[in-house]
Design an enzyme around this catalytic site. Structure first.
Site, mmCIF file in Angstrom:
data_model
loop_
_atom_site.group_PDB
_atom_site.id
_atom_site.type_symbol
_atom_site.label_atom_id
_atom_site.label_comp_id
_atom_site.label_asym_id
_atom_site.label_seq_id
_atom_site.Cartn_x
_atom_site.Cartn_y
_atom_site.Cartn_z
ATOM 1 N N CYS A 211 49.895 12.809 69.104
ATOM 2 C CA CYS A 211 50.394 14.031 69.741
ATOM 3 C C CYS A 211 51.463 13.981 70.831
ATOM 4 O O CYS A 211 52.040 12.946 71.095
ATOM 5 C CB CYS A 211 49.227 14.783 70.317
ATOM 6 S SG CYS A 211 47.635 14.208 69.881
ATOM 7 N N ARG B 123 55.869 16.063 66.776
ATOM 8 C CA ARG B 123 54.890 14.997 67.010
ATOM 9 C C ARG B 123 53.516 15.322 66.437
ATOM 10 O O ARG B 123 52.612 14.481 66.445
ATOM 11 C CB ARG B 123 54.750 14.738 68.512
ATOM 12 C CG ARG B 123 56.014 14.252 69.165
ATOM 13 C CD ARG B 123 55.818 14.093 70.641
ATOM 14 N NE ARG B 123 54.987 12.962 70.973
ATOM 15 C CZ ARG B 123 55.438 11.732 71.188
ATOM 16 N NH1 ARG B 123 56.716 11.503 71.108
ATOM 17 N NH2 ARG B 123 54.627 10.762 71.500
ATOM 18 N N TRP C 76 48.266 15.808 66.676
ATOM 19 C CA TRP C 76 48.225 15.277 65.310
ATOM 20 C C TRP C 76 46.924 14.516 65.197
ATOM 21 O O TRP C 76 46.728 13.481 65.837
ATOM 22 C CB TRP C 76 49.409 14.349 65.073
ATOM 23 C CG TRP C 76 49.513 13.860 63.652
ATOM 24 C CD1 TRP C 76 50.037 14.525 62.592
ATOM 25 C CD2 TRP C 76 49.097 12.582 63.150
ATOM 26 N NE1 TRP C 76 49.966 13.746 61.466
ATOM 27 C CE2 TRP C 76 49.393 12.545 61.771
ATOM 28 C CE3 TRP C 76 48.484 11.465 63.719
ATOM 29 C CZ2 TRP C 76 49.116 11.449 60.968
ATOM 30 C CZ3 TRP C 76 48.208 10.370 62.913
ATOM 31 C CH2 TRP C 76 48.527 10.378 61.547
ATOM 32 N N ASN D 32 47.606 11.843 75.058
ATOM 33 C CA ASN D 32 48.231 11.329 73.846
ATOM 34 C C ASN D 32 47.827 9.859 73.733
ATOM 35 O O ASN D 32 48.111 9.080 74.639
ATOM 36 C CB ASN D 32 49.753 11.464 73.979
ATOM 37 C CG ASN D 32 50.504 10.698 72.908
ATOM 38 O OD1 ASN D 32 49.986 10.468 71.820
ATOM 39 N ND2 ASN D 32 51.728 10.295 73.204
ATOM 40 N N GLY D 33 47.147 9.494 72.648
ATOM 41 C CA GLY D 33 46.717 8.104 72.489
ATOM 42 C C GLY D 33 45.274 8.037 72.020
ATOM 43 O O GLY D 33 44.744 9.005 71.479
ATOM 44 N N GLU E 283 63.365 5.438 49.011
ATOM 45 C CA GLU E 283 63.588 6.435 50.054
ATOM 46 C C GLU E 283 63.715 7.838 49.436
ATOM 47 O O GLU E 283 63.202 8.812 49.977
ATOM 48 C CB GLU E 283 64.827 6.053 50.876
ATOM 49 C CG GLU E 283 65.227 7.025 51.965
ATOM 50 C CD GLU E 283 64.158 7.309 53.020
ATOM 51 O OE1 GLU E 283 63.122 6.634 53.050
ATOM 52 O OE2 GLU E 283 64.359 8.248 53.804
ATOM 53 N N LYS F 34 61.218 10.901 50.377
ATOM 54 C CA LYS F 34 61.678 12.200 50.873
ATOM 55 C C LYS F 34 61.032 13.317 50.054
ATOM 56 O O LYS F 34 60.559 14.299 50.605
ATOM 57 C CB LYS F 34 63.206 12.339 50.801
ATOM 58 C CG LYS F 34 63.998 11.554 51.799
ATOM 59 C CD LYS F 34 63.956 12.080 53.231
ATOM 60 C CE LYS F 34 62.827 11.537 54.028
ATOM 61 N NZ LYS F 34 62.922 10.225 54.607
ATOM 62 N N GLU G 19 57.242 13.611 50.792
ATOM 63 C CA GLU G 19 56.959 14.105 52.139
ATOM 64 C C GLU G 19 57.081 15.605 52.270
ATOM 65 O O GLU G 19 56.249 16.235 52.896
ATOM 66 C CB GLU G 19 57.990 13.529 53.130
ATOM 67 C CG GLU G 19 57.718 12.185 53.643
ATOM 68 C CD GLU G 19 58.660 11.853 54.788
ATOM 69 O OE1 GLU G 19 59.866 11.737 54.541
ATOM 70 O OE2 GLU G 19 58.178 11.704 55.918
ATOM 71 N N HIS H 202 57.119 -2.759 32.350
ATOM 72 C CA HIS H 202 55.902 -3.556 32.572
ATOM 73 C C HIS H 202 54.702 -2.689 32.927
ATOM 74 O O HIS H 202 53.737 -3.171 33.516
ATOM 75 C CB HIS H 202 56.158 -4.601 33.665
ATOM 76 C CG HIS H 202 57.211 -5.589 33.289
ATOM 77 N ND1 HIS H 202 57.022 -6.564 32.333
ATOM 78 C CD2 HIS H 202 58.500 -5.718 33.698
ATOM 79 C CE1 HIS H 202 58.136 -7.265 32.187
ATOM 80 N NE2 HIS H 202 59.044 -6.766 33.010
ATOM 81 N N LYS I 73 56.087 13.072 63.470
ATOM 82 C CA LYS I 73 57.352 12.331 63.554
ATOM 83 C C LYS I 73 57.138 10.910 64.071
ATOM 84 O O LYS I 73 57.669 9.961 63.513
ATOM 85 C CB LYS I 73 58.316 13.088 64.472
ATOM 86 C CG LYS I 73 59.682 12.469 64.556
ATOM 87 C CD LYS I 73 60.555 12.932 63.430
ATOM 88 C CE LYS I 73 61.929 12.290 63.465
ATOM 89 N NZ LYS I 73 62.434 12.101 62.103
#
Ligand code: M6R
Length: 630
Positions: free
Chosen positions: A18, A43, A93, A119-120, A503, A507, A510, A526, A625
């Site tokens: 967060c 965040r 988050w 935060n943590g 990538e 994208k 996500e 394969h 993020k």
């Protein structure tokens, strides 16, 4: 004692990462807190909350889900709340279990006089909680953070000093935290501290702000002080006192933030992601600026402090990163191996840190991170540093925790990236790898002058070519329209564009939640080829060069299994029209530089598909993020 908590929803749950904000001064705190949280929403957006002090009483307002829910909640009592000139806020988050209102921050204690945002992760929260419960503390949530609120309340009852209470509390807690605390009995005061989580103080006239990150405060002030680990700051409207965990007063390192508020505006674009995609030509100009002057001059990379002799004799390079930064690192591996002849390993940081990795003073370890706050990558570079390796950090945030671990710091200058889906920071990282590879190759003389000049010439031309890609989006848009209902997507490529395939798939996953996978085209036969049928789109990244014909054959194999074929190509070959249902063309570019152009249509494809599907482009579900937990 009465604790005033206004809940929007109820239930329960656990710890988080967060963003936090705070304000103390002469203005009403409400809008500053909500605005700050809006700019930190990247965040996390599982829940949000604020604590204010109205007429001498601490009040908490919390809501599950997007910040808008908190805005709706507070607007119902706006006239009341705006009387507070102090407040702390939190955007969350969730890392364990379902995110709900009861677990939203701020958290309080039995008496309701303390409010804490965090935060943590408090690692020893179970032991602390058991102890505090024995002493009579009644817990309402399942969070680790609530232990801090009870602990601070207890220490305050013993000392009658909020700074001391926070200091004593932090001596008992283990783990990572940025904390901000207010107490009903200590008027107009915020106490904040950090350990392994970012926190800065914004300094105004007769007012202070605190935040996890610059976007929350940049519109109010550019004067700031970053807190270091275990420092505790006490803020009142007119005073700021900084101490260490042993209660020694510390000098204050005040600096001017190198950011502009305009970076936080969408500038007329519907989403930050679209704006950031369009910023990429300028990002490339910025990254090259001052480093690549002319094709005849050597690359200037003053940021690399490892001496030339050590660079010449490097045994190997290890690159650690996560997500999109990992894909940029993979492009880096191709270029460095090709130009410098040094073996390069690229590994997700989360894997690197839980196995026996071998490295020494002859190993250069490169950490790549947009935010510079990704916990796994921080741990990885710390481990490598402990083994004696030189640490080079490529980051968009020279003010970040990771930057502080760096022996060499290469800032990528992409500007603040707001959208959760990284785009322009990827571009900046990839360009930084080209510069780094040429820089090392010039020192080692491991590539011919002609070859390096050719790459430099192409690099200089890239911004214009990117502008061309961005001004011809019709192919991408029509492709997005055609394939937006697909349940799955496959991206294939070979060589230096394999990371582009990964990538592109990331994208799409996500922001549109479509199951997308990137494969090396040769691997298709394969196993994955078994999935192909008339419902499966296969996008082939088909760049002219060494592996063009090989990929074309792989695309034919896929077409023979009825897959719906899309080409992303710089070839004008008319034969492609027979094989591919859709073709996205980009300007001609040398194969070595092609990942730079090829990624842009894939970013746009993901964007337009998500748009067609009505997804929340800038804030995709379940993501944040910066992932500041391991
Ligand atoms: O800040 P970092 O570059 O260290 O972040 C790493 C990943 O979390 C990040 O790239 C993530 O994958 C993005 N959402 C990609 O768009």
């Amino acid at each position: 004692m009465l604790e005033l908590i206004y809940y929007k929803n109820h239930i329960k749950r656990e710890v988080d990462m967060c963003g936090i904000v705070g304000y103390v001064g002469e203005k009403s705190a409400l809008d500053i807190l909500l605005e700050g949280l809006t700019n930190l929403e990247y965040r996390g957006y599982d829940s949000a909350g604020i604590a204010v002090n109205v007429d001498g009483k601490v009040e908490l307002y919390k809501a599950e889900g997007k910040l808008q829910n908190l805005k709706d909640l507070t607007s119902e009592q706006r006239e009341h709340i705006i009387r507070s000139k102090i407040g702390i806020g939190h955007i969350r988050w969730a890392t364990h279990g379902a995110p709900t209102t009861i677990n939203a921050h701020p958290h309080s204690c039995n008496c309701g006089r303390v409010a804490v945002v965090h935060n943590g992760i408090i690692e020893n929260y179970k032991e602390l909680r058991a102890k505090l419960e024995k002493e009579g503390c009644v817990f309402r949530s399942q969070t680790d953070t609530e232990t801090v609120a009870h602990l601070v309340a207890k220490k305050y009852a013993e000392t009658k000093d909020l700074t001391e209470a926070v200091r004593l509390a932090t001596m008992e807690i283990e783990g990572a935290y940025a904390l901000a605390v207010i107490h009903q009995d200590v008027k107009n005061t915020i106490v904040a501290t950090r350990r392994n989580a970012p926190l800065l103080v914004g300094i105004g006239e007769g007012e202070f702000y605190i935040a996890s990150d610059v976007p929350a405060i940049i519109q109010y002030t550019k004067t700031a002080m970053y807190l270091d680990d275990n420092q505790i700051v006490t803020l009142t409207p007119k005073t700021m006192k900084l101490i260490d965990i042993n209660n020694n007063e510390l000098p204050q390192k005040i600096e001017t933030l190198p950011w502009e508020p305009v970076a936080l505006s969408k500038m007329g674009y519907k989403h930050f992601m679209l704006k950031e995609i369009h910023e990429q030509p300028d990002v490339v100009r910025n990254v090259l600026g001052g480093k690549l002057r002319t094709i005849d001059e050597n690359i200037i990379l003053n940021e690399v402090t490892l001496n030339k002799d050590s660079l010449k004799h490097l045994g190997r390079i290890q690159i650690v990163a996560c997500g999109t930064s990992l894909h940029a690192a993979m492009v880096g591996k191709y270029i460095i191996e090709e130009l410098c002849g040094i073996a390069v390993d690229v590994e997700p940081s989360s894997e690197y840190i839980y196995r026996t990795t071998v490295g020494d003073e002859k190993t250069l370890v490169i950490g790549v991170s947009q935010s510079g706050e990704t916990a796994d990558t921080i741990t990885a570079v710390r481990q490598a540093k402990a083994r004696g390796s030189h640490i080079l950090i490529i980051t968009n945030r020279p003010d970040s925790t990771m930057a502080r671990e760096a022996g060499s710091l290469v800032p990528v200058n992409a500007g603040i990236e707001v959208s959760v889906a990284a785009t322009k920071s990827y571009m900046a990282q990839v360009i930084s790898f080209y510069l780094l590879a040429i820089y090392i190759a010039e020192i080692k003389q491991s590539a011919s002058k002609d070859e390096l000049q050719k790459i430099k010439r192409e690099l200089i031309l890239l911004p214009q070519k990117l502008e061309k890609v961005l001004s011809h989006k019709e192919d991408v848009q029509s492709c997005a329209r055609k394939f937006s209902n697909s349940k799955d997507f496959i991206f294939i490529a070979r060589g230096i564009n394999f990371p582009t395939a990964l990538e592109g798939a990331l994208k799409l996953k996500e922001i549109s939640y479509i199951n997308a996978t990137g494969y090396t085209a040769g691997e298709l036969k394969h196993g994955p080829i078994a999935m192909l049928d008339e419902s499966m789109p296969v996008l082939a990244i088909l760049m002219k060069g060494k592996v063009y014909d090989k990929i074309l054959s792989n695309a034919e194999e896929a077409r023979a299994r009825n897959a719906r074929m899309i080409a992303l190509t710089n070839s004008e070959d008319s034969k492609l029209n027979e094989l591919f249902e859709s073709i996205i063309r980009i300007p001609d570019v040398d194969e070595t530089l092609s990942p730079v152009l090829a990624i842009v249509p894939l970013q746009l494809l993901a964007y337009y598909i998500a748009e067609f599907l009505g997804k929340d482009v800038d804030q995709p579900r379940n993501l944040a993020k910066s992932v500041t937990v391991e």
